[in-house]
Design an enzyme around this catalytic site. Structure first.
Site, PDB file in Angstrom:
ATOM      1  N   VAL A 116      28.995  30.227 125.669  1.00 34.42           N
ATOM      2  CA  VAL A 116      28.283  31.158 126.550  1.00 34.42           C
ATOM      3  C   VAL A 116      27.721  32.359 125.795  1.00 34.42           C
ATOM      4  O   VAL A 116      26.832  33.058 126.303  1.00 34.42           O
ATOM      5  CB  VAL A 116      29.184  31.634 127.709  1.00 34.42           C
ATOM      6  CG1 VAL A 116      29.638  30.456 128.550  1.00 34.42           C
ATOM      7  CG2 VAL A 116      30.380  32.423 127.194  1.00 34.42           C
ATOM      8  N   HIS A 117      28.227  32.608 124.575  1.00 33.65           N
ATOM      9  CA  HIS A 117      27.661  33.709 123.783  1.00 33.65           C
ATOM     10  C   HIS A 117      26.212  33.434 123.387  1.00 33.65           C
ATOM     11  O   HIS A 117      25.493  34.351 122.982  1.00 33.65           O
ATOM     12  CB  HIS A 117      28.508  33.943 122.524  1.00 33.65           C
ATOM     13  CG  HIS A 117      28.723  32.709 121.705  1.00 33.65           C
ATOM     14  ND1 HIS A 117      29.803  31.878 121.898  1.00 33.65           N
ATOM     15  CD2 HIS A 117      27.993  32.157 120.712  1.00 33.65           C
ATOM     16  CE1 HIS A 117      29.732  30.866 121.041  1.00 33.65           C
ATOM     17  NE2 HIS A 117      28.637  31.015 120.313  1.00 33.65           N
TER      18      HIS A 117
ATOM     19  N   GLU B 257      33.629  28.911 126.800  1.00 30.67           N
ATOM     20  CA  GLU B 257      33.819  28.970 125.350  1.00 30.67           C
ATOM     21  C   GLU B 257      32.968  30.143 124.873  1.00 30.67           C
ATOM     22  O   GLU B 257      31.776  30.214 125.171  1.00 30.67           O
ATOM     23  CB  GLU B 257      33.350  27.691 124.666  1.00 30.67           C
ATOM     24  CG  GLU B 257      33.526  27.767 123.152  1.00 30.67           C
ATOM     25  CD  GLU B 257      32.609  26.826 122.385  1.00 30.67           C
ATOM     26  OE1 GLU B 257      32.880  26.604 121.190  1.00 30.67           O
ATOM     27  OE2 GLU B 257      31.625  26.331 122.960  1.00 30.67           O
TER      28      GLU B 257
ATOM     29  N   ARG C  25      33.826  23.555 132.126  1.00 26.96           N
ATOM     30  CA  ARG C  25      33.957  24.297 130.884  1.00 26.96           C
ATOM     31  C   ARG C  25      32.541  24.575 130.394  1.00 26.96           C
ATOM     32  O   ARG C  25      31.750  23.659 130.205  1.00 26.96           O
ATOM     33  CB  ARG C  25      34.752  23.487 129.860  1.00 26.96           C
ATOM     34  CG  ARG C  25      34.983  24.211 128.526  1.00 26.96           C
ATOM     35  CD  ARG C  25      33.977  23.763 127.492  1.00 26.96           C
ATOM     36  NE  ARG C  25      34.310  24.189 126.132  1.00 26.96           N
ATOM     37  CZ  ARG C  25      33.491  24.055 125.096  1.00 26.96           C
ATOM     38  NH1 ARG C  25      32.305  23.479 125.239  1.00 26.96           N
ATOM     39  NH2 ARG C  25      33.849  24.467 123.910  1.00 26.96           N
TER      40      ARG C  25
ATOM     41  N   ASP D 235      29.907  25.602 127.738  1.00 28.49           N
ATOM     42  CA  ASP D 235      29.794  25.586 126.282  1.00 28.49           C
ATOM     43  C   ASP D 235      29.125  26.857 125.761  1.00 28.49           C
ATOM     44  O   ASP D 235      28.084  27.284 126.275  1.00 28.49           O
ATOM     45  CB  ASP D 235      28.981  24.359 125.853  1.00 28.49           C
ATOM     46  CG  ASP D 235      28.822  24.261 124.349  1.00 28.49           C
ATOM     47  OD1 ASP D 235      29.840  24.070 123.666  1.00 28.49           O
ATOM     48  OD2 ASP D 235      27.680  24.388 123.863  1.00 28.49           O
TER      49      ASP D 235
ATOM     50  N   ASP E  67      40.789  32.678 118.205  1.00 24.46           N
ATOM     51  CA  ASP E  67      41.634  33.485 117.320  1.00 24.46           C
ATOM     52  C   ASP E  67      43.059  32.941 117.290  1.00 24.46           C
ATOM     53  O   ASP E  67      43.693  32.894 116.230  1.00 24.46           O
ATOM     54  CB  ASP E  67      41.656  34.940 117.782  1.00 24.46           C
ATOM     55  CG  ASP E  67      40.483  35.744 117.234  1.00 24.46           C
ATOM     56  OD1 ASP E  67      39.488  35.116 116.810  1.00 24.46           O
ATOM     57  OD2 ASP E  67      40.543  36.982 117.230  1.00 24.46           O
TER      58      ASP E  67
END
Length: 602
Positions: free
Chosen positions: A250-251, A285, A246, A248, A311
């Site tokens: 990534v944006h 994420e 997973r 963390d 969301d």
């Protein structure tokens, strides 16, 4: 002879110190300066301490240290991955589709807070019906306890948890019980106190992140930095037999190269999966609401297996709790719940009041399977980042918790539970740290109080992250599950997970076959999934909902007052139910779910 190597492009001389003996290292040249130094050292076995000295400076741990037995500032220790004797050699991985994920923090999952202690609770997860365990980060971080997102030695396993052998024993035990296992890794920043910058341009000031200098993914020297991170990911999957990672936030990966880091990472992981003949998955994420993350590389996407869907969480949470502050401002309506239930993102190019701008991109519901998105009622962020770390069970009735759990576990998405949620644990899960630098410990504690003071919290009510009591309060109380109302909630979660496994409609990933009706004033939602009707009454009055066709049975209900009368169902307040309706024709059933079933209705 054992070869030691390290990337230190700015150093004039590098020595490796092994068991107190220093050996000069030579530069590796392949037609141009590469910045790599190496040395062959005789008589080195597993378990010998070592480190590097740059230009005759202090002893530093290896950036790729496999063990840090003396903490983040101590020397590294050699480790032989081939020495561990695996028992689950026939394991080929656990696919994401159809699975239920269980997020776990090793340090607070049990009183002991170790991998070995967690092994003793795996039977509970199998009995619950879980398919996959997701571990929060275990890379070596400061002190003894923390969330793990401030990792320092990214290639080493946190020693208080049990070190590398402890993690391997845990992974092996999971596979022996038929459980896949994922690991949360952090590549968007490295914890304060790391010494990577002494070795090379691992960071850049060309970009800014909430955690300080950005990891260098696109500036000079970034080829080696990307190789460092990708090598780390492959190490966890190959040497620790993990089934996926997973990724963390990534944006926050600042990357402006033509071949994006995430795409390069996905390609390397797919190649490793082929080489190992195992299923390997990457889950992101992300705050961007961008379905390209989970779109295949052939179709122009990044090729990740799945991403978290905040969301959906926000829509469910706000609908059942009534909270609408902060990032819940756009949620709370049944319209938002129905949209996220059928189209994944609420913000899919529409206005976000919280952000003050439009946000997101639409998911193509005809092409993108729903299992590529994770749905959850709680997770470590949504609990731990609240001022007091209060779980939903601390303030919500068991009836409404059952509604929330039902919505998640019958959704078209891959469900994820946060440890203890399955019995309605109301012990807090708070933000805790054990920073060894006094200035950092004070800054974190004061920053936490100031953050929530801006939202009206009294500083005295915000737990001190550095206080060990904050950590101890966050441990699960396993005795709770043996008494009411926890006993009833645990039974409900088991029932919902078993129903999800039994009915093909509930794991069908085709979003275009999910329809939802709702009434904003009466506060009800009715979802149609094949023969099934998923009904939720969030209002204060009993309601009669239209099923669209004759109901034939109640498969699950959180209230004994649920009753079918022909093509309607009566729903008491704060109630969730799954209702079966009249069978489809054999031709339509086969087209939707497989070969026609003869005899009793499926």
């Amino acid at each position: 002879m054992t070869a030691f190597s390290v990337w230190a492009p700015a150093a004039g001389q590098v020595d490796v110190e092994v068991a107190g003996q220093r050996y000069p290292m030579g530069q590796e040249n392949t037609g141009a300066e590469t910045g790599w130094w190496s040395a062959d050292v005789p008589d080195v076995a597993a378990g010998i301490d070592y480190g590097f000295r740059l230009d005759d400076g202090e002893l530093l741990p290896d950036p790729r240290s496999p063990r840090q037995p003396f903490g983040i500032k101590g020397p590294s220790r050699t480790y032989d991955h081939s020495a561990f004797r695996w028992t689950g050699r026939s394991w080929r991985g656990g696919p994401l589709h159809g699975s239920v994920i269980y997020e776990m923090h090793v340090g607070t999952f049990t009183a002991e807070g170790t991998f070995d202690a967690a092994i003793g609770r795996l039977g509970h997860l199998r009995d619950l019906g879980v398919h996959t365990v997701e571990l929060m980060p275990v890379a070596a971080f400061p002190g003894r306890h923390g969330w793990g997102y401030d990792g320092i030695n990214l290639w080493a396993v946190h020693e208080p948890y049990g070190g590398p052998d402890g993690l391997k024993r845990f992974v092996d035990a999971c596979h022996d019980r038929g459980l896949a296992i994922l690991l949360d890794v952090v590549y968007n920043h490295v914890g304060i106190g790391n010494r990577l910058g002494d070795f090379g341009p691992y960071f850049t000031e060309a970009h800014v992140t909430p955690w300080g200098p950005a990891v260098n993914l696109d500036q000079p020297g970034s080829d080696e930095v990307r190789a460092f991170l990708i090598g780390n990911a492959l190490m966890w999957l190959r040497d620790y037999h993990l089934d996926g990672l997973r990724l963390d936030a990534v944006h926050a990966l600042e990357d402006h190269r033509a071949l994006m880091f995430l795409e390069e990472l996905a390609a390397e992981v797919h190649a490793l999966a082929a080489r190992l003949n195992r299923e390997l998955i990457l889950i992101a994420e992300s705050d961007t609401n961008d379905p390209r993350l989970v779109t295949s590389r052939e179709a122009g996407g990044y090729g990740l297996a799945a991403q978290w869907s905040d969301d959906f969480h926000h829509a469910v949470h706000a609908a059942i709790t009534g909270e609408q502050q902060g990032y819940y401002a756009d949620f709370g309506s049944l319209a938002a719940l129905a949209k996220t239930y059928t189209r994944v993102f609420y913000h899919d190019g529409i206005w976000s009041a919280f952000r003050g701008r439009t946000h997101g991109r639409q998911v193509d519901v005809f092409r993108v399977p729903a299992h590529r998105f994770l749905g959850y009622l709680q997770n470590h962020d949504q609990v731990g980042n609240r001022a007091t770390g209060d779980r939903i069970a601390a303030s919500l009735s068991p009836d409404l918790i059952k509604v929330g759990a039902g919505l998640v576990l019958t959704s078209p998405y891959t469900p994820m539970l946060f440890m203890g949620e399955e019995w309605g644990a109301d012990t807090p899960w708070q933000y805790f740290t054990d920073h060894i630098e006094p200035w950092l410990a004070q800054a974190v504690a004061e920053g936490r109080k100031n953050e929530f003071a801006a939202h009206g919290w009294d500083a005295a009510d915000v737990p001190d992250p550095q206080d060990e009591a904050t950590f101890l309060r966050s441990k699960l109380n396993w005795e709770q599950r043996h008494r009411e109302p926890y006993l009833g909630l645990h039974a409900w979660y088991k029932e919902m997970i078993a129903l999800r496994r039994a009915r093909p409609e509930l794991t069908d990933p085709r979003l275009d076959r999910v329809q939802a009706d709702f009434d904003e004033d009466s506060r009800w939602l009715l979802v149609r999934r094949g023969r099934l009707r998923i009904a939720a009454n969030l209002g204060s009055k009993a309601l009669r909902l239209p099923l669209g066709q004759r109901g034939t049975g109640v498969l699950a209900a959180s209230n004994s007052g649920v009753a079918i009368k022909q093509d309607t169902v009566t729903m008491p307040p704060a109630t969730f139910a799954v209702i079966e309706t009249r069978a489809l024709s054999p031709q339509l059933w086969a087209r939707s779910y497989g070969p026609a079933v003869t005899g009793p209705a499926p």
